[in-house]
Design a protein around this motif. Structure first.
Motif, PDB file in Angstrom:
ATOM      1  N   LEU A 174      -3.830   2.457   2.795  1.00  0.00           N
ATOM      2  CA  LEU A 174      -4.422   2.873   1.527  1.00  0.00           C
ATOM      3  C   LEU A 174      -3.480   2.655   0.350  1.00  0.00           C
ATOM      4  O   LEU A 174      -2.370   3.190   0.326  1.00  0.00           O
ATOM      5  CB  LEU A 174      -4.793   4.356   1.571  1.00  0.00           C
ATOM      6  CG  LEU A 174      -5.846   4.778   2.586  1.00  0.00           C
ATOM      7  CD1 LEU A 174      -6.080   6.273   2.489  1.00  0.00           C
ATOM      8  CD2 LEU A 174      -7.137   4.026   2.358  1.00  0.00           C
ATOM      9  N   GLU A 175      -3.951   1.887  -0.608  1.00  0.00           N
ATOM     10  CA  GLU A 175      -3.276   1.782  -1.898  1.00  0.00           C
ATOM     11  C   GLU A 175      -3.910   2.857  -2.770  1.00  0.00           C
ATOM     12  O   GLU A 175      -5.134   2.899  -2.920  1.00  0.00           O
ATOM     13  CB  GLU A 175      -3.465   0.407  -2.515  1.00  0.00           C
ATOM     14  CG  GLU A 175      -2.909   0.286  -3.920  1.00  0.00           C
ATOM     15  CD  GLU A 175      -1.438   0.655  -4.024  1.00  0.00           C
ATOM     16  OE1 GLU A 175      -1.054   1.171  -5.082  1.00  0.00           O
ATOM     17  OE2 GLU A 175      -0.667   0.426  -3.074  1.00  0.00           O
ATOM     18  N   VAL A 176      -3.108   3.747  -3.320  1.00  0.00           N
ATOM     19  CA  VAL A 176      -3.602   4.881  -4.093  1.00  0.00           C
ATOM     20  C   VAL A 176      -3.335   4.657  -5.574  1.00  0.00           C
ATOM     21  O   VAL A 176      -2.208   4.337  -5.970  1.00  0.00           O
ATOM     22  CB  VAL A 176      -2.930   6.196  -3.629  1.00  0.00           C
ATOM     23  CG1 VAL A 176      -3.400   7.368  -4.467  1.00  0.00           C
ATOM     24  CG2 VAL A 176      -3.190   6.447  -2.149  1.00  0.00           C
ATOM     25  N   TRP A 230       0.865  -1.184   0.000  1.00  0.00           N
ATOM     26  CA  TRP A 230       0.000   0.000   0.000  1.00  0.00           C
ATOM     27  C   TRP A 230       0.895   1.226   0.000  1.00  0.00           C
ATOM     28  O   TRP A 230       2.100   1.135   0.188  1.00  0.00           O
ATOM     29  CB  TRP A 230      -0.970  -0.003   1.189  1.00  0.00           C
ATOM     30  CG  TRP A 230      -0.333   0.142   2.548  1.00  0.00           C
ATOM     31  CD1 TRP A 230      -0.052   1.326   3.205  1.00  0.00           C
ATOM     32  CD2 TRP A 230       0.117  -0.893   3.417  1.00  0.00           C
ATOM     33  NE1 TRP A 230       0.530   1.068   4.411  1.00  0.00           N
ATOM     34  CE2 TRP A 230       0.647  -0.292   4.577  1.00  0.00           C
ATOM     35  CE3 TRP A 230       0.117  -2.282   3.345  1.00  0.00           C
ATOM     36  CZ2 TRP A 230       1.163  -1.012   5.638  1.00  0.00           C
ATOM     37  CZ3 TRP A 230       0.644  -2.997   4.405  1.00  0.00           C
ATOM     38  CH2 TRP A 230       1.154  -2.371   5.532  1.00  0.00           C
ATOM     39  N   ASP A 231       0.286   2.389  -0.237  1.00  0.00           N
ATOM     40  CA  ASP A 231       1.053   3.626  -0.387  1.00  0.00           C
ATOM     41  C   ASP A 231       1.085   4.533   0.843  1.00  0.00           C
ATOM     42  O   ASP A 231       2.077   5.191   1.098  1.00  0.00           O
ATOM     43  CB  ASP A 231       0.494   4.444  -1.563  1.00  0.00           C
ATOM     44  CG  ASP A 231       0.722   3.753  -2.890  1.00  0.00           C
ATOM     45  OD1 ASP A 231       1.847   3.279  -3.122  1.00  0.00           O
ATOM     46  OD2 ASP A 231      -0.228   3.685  -3.691  1.00  0.00           O
ATOM     47  N   ILE A 232      -0.039   4.598   1.558  1.00  0.00           N
ATOM     48  CA  ILE A 232      -0.126   5.522   2.687  1.00  0.00           C
ATOM     49  C   ILE A 232      -0.724   4.815   3.894  1.00  0.00           C
ATOM     50  O   ILE A 232      -1.800   4.215   3.798  1.00  0.00           O
ATOM     51  CB  ILE A 232      -0.996   6.761   2.369  1.00  0.00           C
ATOM     52  CG1 ILE A 232      -0.515   7.474   1.110  1.00  0.00           C
ATOM     53  CG2 ILE A 232      -1.009   7.723   3.552  1.00  0.00           C
ATOM     54  CD1 ILE A 232      -1.442   8.598   0.644  1.00  0.00           C
ATOM     55  N   HIS A 237      -2.052  -6.877  -4.671  1.00  0.00           N
ATOM     56  CA  HIS A 237      -3.191  -7.800  -4.704  1.00  0.00           C
ATOM     57  C   HIS A 237      -3.119  -8.784  -3.530  1.00  0.00           C
ATOM     58  O   HIS A 237      -4.136  -9.046  -2.872  1.00  0.00           O
ATOM     59  CB  HIS A 237      -3.214  -8.544  -6.037  1.00  0.00           C
ATOM     60  CG  HIS A 237      -4.454  -9.329  -6.252  1.00  0.00           C
ATOM     61  ND1 HIS A 237      -4.547 -10.657  -5.902  1.00  0.00           N
ATOM     62  CD2 HIS A 237      -5.656  -8.974  -6.762  1.00  0.00           C
ATOM     63  CE1 HIS A 237      -5.761 -11.094  -6.192  1.00  0.00           C
ATOM     64  NE2 HIS A 237      -6.448 -10.093  -6.718  1.00  0.00           N
ATOM     65  N   ALA A 238      -1.942  -9.317  -3.259  1.00  0.00           N
ATOM     66  CA  ALA A 238      -1.780 -10.248  -2.143  1.00  0.00           C
ATOM     67  C   ALA A 238      -2.086  -9.559  -0.814  1.00  0.00           C
ATOM     68  O   ALA A 238      -2.739 -10.138   0.059  1.00  0.00           O
ATOM     69  CB  ALA A 238      -0.363 -10.821  -2.134  1.00  0.00           C
ATOM     70  N   THR A 239      -1.634  -8.326  -0.667  1.00  0.00           N
ATOM     71  CA  THR A 239      -1.895  -7.579   0.558  1.00  0.00           C
ATOM     72  C   THR A 239      -3.383  -7.307   0.718  1.00  0.00           C
ATOM     73  O   THR A 239      -3.937  -7.418   1.820  1.00  0.00           O
ATOM     74  CB  THR A 239      -1.084  -6.266   0.588  1.00  0.00           C
ATOM     75  OG1 THR A 239       0.302  -6.585   0.413  1.00  0.00           O
ATOM     76  CG2 THR A 239      -1.263  -5.532   1.895  1.00  0.00           C
ATOM     77  N   ALA A 240      -4.052  -6.974  -0.374  1.00  0.00           N
ATOM     78  CA  ALA A 240      -5.503  -6.760  -0.329  1.00  0.00           C
ATOM     79  C   ALA A 240      -6.223  -8.009   0.176  1.00  0.00           C
ATOM     80  O   ALA A 240      -7.217  -7.912   0.893  1.00  0.00           O
ATOM     81  CB  ALA A 240      -6.031  -6.370  -1.706  1.00  0.00           C
ATOM     82  N   GLY A 241      -5.703  -9.173  -0.166  1.00  0.00           N
ATOM     83  CA  GLY A 241      -6.329 -10.422   0.239  1.00  0.00           C
ATOM     84  C   GLY A 241      -6.010 -10.861   1.649  1.00  0.00           C
ATOM     85  O   GLY A 241      -6.673 -11.752   2.181  1.00  0.00           O
ATOM     86  N   SER A 242      -5.015 -10.228   2.271  1.00  0.00           N
ATOM     87  CA  SER A 242      -4.593 -10.691   3.592  1.00  0.00           C
ATOM     88  C   SER A 242      -4.627  -9.632   4.694  1.00  0.00           C
ATOM     89  O   SER A 242      -4.564  -9.975   5.868  1.00  0.00           O
ATOM     90  CB  SER A 242      -3.182 -11.263   3.509  1.00  0.00           C
ATOM     91  OG  SER A 242      -2.252 -10.247   3.153  1.00  0.00           O
ATOM     92  N   ARG A 295      -7.274  -0.729   1.968  1.00  0.00           N
ATOM     93  CA  ARG A 295      -8.333  -0.116   1.169  1.00  0.00           C
ATOM     94  C   ARG A 295      -7.707   0.403  -0.122  1.00  0.00           C
ATOM     95  O   ARG A 295      -6.541   0.764  -0.158  1.00  0.00           O
ATOM     96  CB  ARG A 295      -8.990   1.074   1.876  1.00  0.00           C
ATOM     97  CG  ARG A 295      -9.559   0.815   3.243  1.00  0.00           C
ATOM     98  CD  ARG A 295     -10.824  -0.012   3.192  1.00  0.00           C
ATOM     99  NE  ARG A 295     -11.411  -0.193   4.507  1.00  0.00           N
ATOM    100  CZ  ARG A 295     -11.049  -1.118   5.381  1.00  0.00           C
ATOM    101  NH1 ARG A 295     -10.066  -1.949   5.102  1.00  0.00           N
ATOM    102  NH2 ARG A 295     -11.663  -1.230   6.546  1.00  0.00           N
ATOM    103  N   LEU A 296      -8.508   0.483  -1.181  1.00  0.00           N
ATOM    104  CA  LEU A 296      -8.070   1.055  -2.446  1.00  0.00           C
ATOM    105  C   LEU A 296      -8.714   2.418  -2.620  1.00  0.00           C
ATOM    106  O   LEU A 296      -9.932   2.555  -2.521  1.00  0.00           O
ATOM    107  CB  LEU A 296      -8.464   0.147  -3.607  1.00  0.00           C
ATOM    108  CG  LEU A 296      -8.128   0.647  -5.019  1.00  0.00           C
ATOM    109  CD1 LEU A 296      -6.611   0.795  -5.198  1.00  0.00           C
ATOM    110  CD2 LEU A 296      -8.701  -0.299  -6.064  1.00  0.00           C
ATOM    111  N   ALA A 297      -7.893   3.429  -2.838  1.00  0.00           N
ATOM    112  CA  ALA A 297      -8.365   4.787  -3.101  1.00  0.00           C
ATOM    113  C   ALA A 297      -8.012   5.123  -4.538  1.00  0.00           C
ATOM    114  O   ALA A 297      -6.839   5.156  -4.900  1.00  0.00           O
ATOM    115  CB  ALA A 297      -7.711   5.775  -2.138  1.00  0.00           C
ATOM    116  N   VAL A 298      -9.035   5.340  -5.370  1.00  0.00           N
ATOM    117  CA  VAL A 298      -8.822   5.629  -6.786  1.00  0.00           C
ATOM    118  C   VAL A 298      -9.279   7.050  -7.076  1.00  0.00           C
ATOM    119  O   VAL A 298     -10.409   7.426  -6.756  1.00  0.00           O
ATOM    120  CB  VAL A 298      -9.603   4.648  -7.693  1.00  0.00           C
ATOM    121  CG1 VAL A 298      -9.372   4.973  -9.162  1.00  0.00           C
ATOM    122  CG2 VAL A 298      -9.220   3.212  -7.394  1.00  0.00           C
TER     123      VAL A 298
END
Length: 128
Positions: free
Chosen positions: A64-66, A51-53, A83-88, A93-96
């Motif tokens: 947050l992954e931006v 993630w970024d932040i 993707h792996a981090t999102a699953g675990s 969270r994803l911020a687009v």
């Protein structure tokens, strides 16, 4: 023709210069929005943690992954690590930020939704 550039620094649609500008705006928009919500941001994008932040507000924490896109559709590419981090990671969270260079609009997604709607797009084949 859809151009996808995949480099050691990430993957994106379009040219590297535009991608860098879009990503910069996206990081700024997300950071500003969360500061307004009383969160304290810590940029960890260079650490490659998935993630970024990291956002903190008291005892609360979010990862947050931006992602930023030039268009109005929130279509993004995730690295294998993201993707792996999102699953675990339950804090992920994803911020687009769509229309990043013209009319930035922030959309947020839970990890479970991101993982359930993702599909393989690019495969790396290392031949000897």
């Amino acid at each position: 023709v859809e151009v996808i550039s995949v480099t050691t620094k990430g993957a994106g649609f379009g040219d590297p210069v535009t991608n860098a500008a879009v990503e910069k705006v996206a990081m700024e928009v997300v950071t500003r929005e969360y500061i307004e919500r009383s969160w304290a941001p810590h940029d960890v994008s260079a650490l490659k943690v998935g993630w970024d932040i990291t956002m903190r507000r008291g005892a609360e924490e979010l990862h947050l992954e931006v992602k930023g896109v030039s268009g109005s559709k929130p279509v993004v590419l995730l690295t294998r690590n993201e993707h792996a981090t999102a699953g675990s990671d339950p804090l992920w969270r994803l911020a687009v930020v769509t229309q990043a260079l013209t009319s930035p609009t922030l959309r947020e997604y839970e990890a479970e939704y991101v993982v359930s709607t993702s599909a393989p797009h690019v495969f790396r084949v290392q031949l000897s």
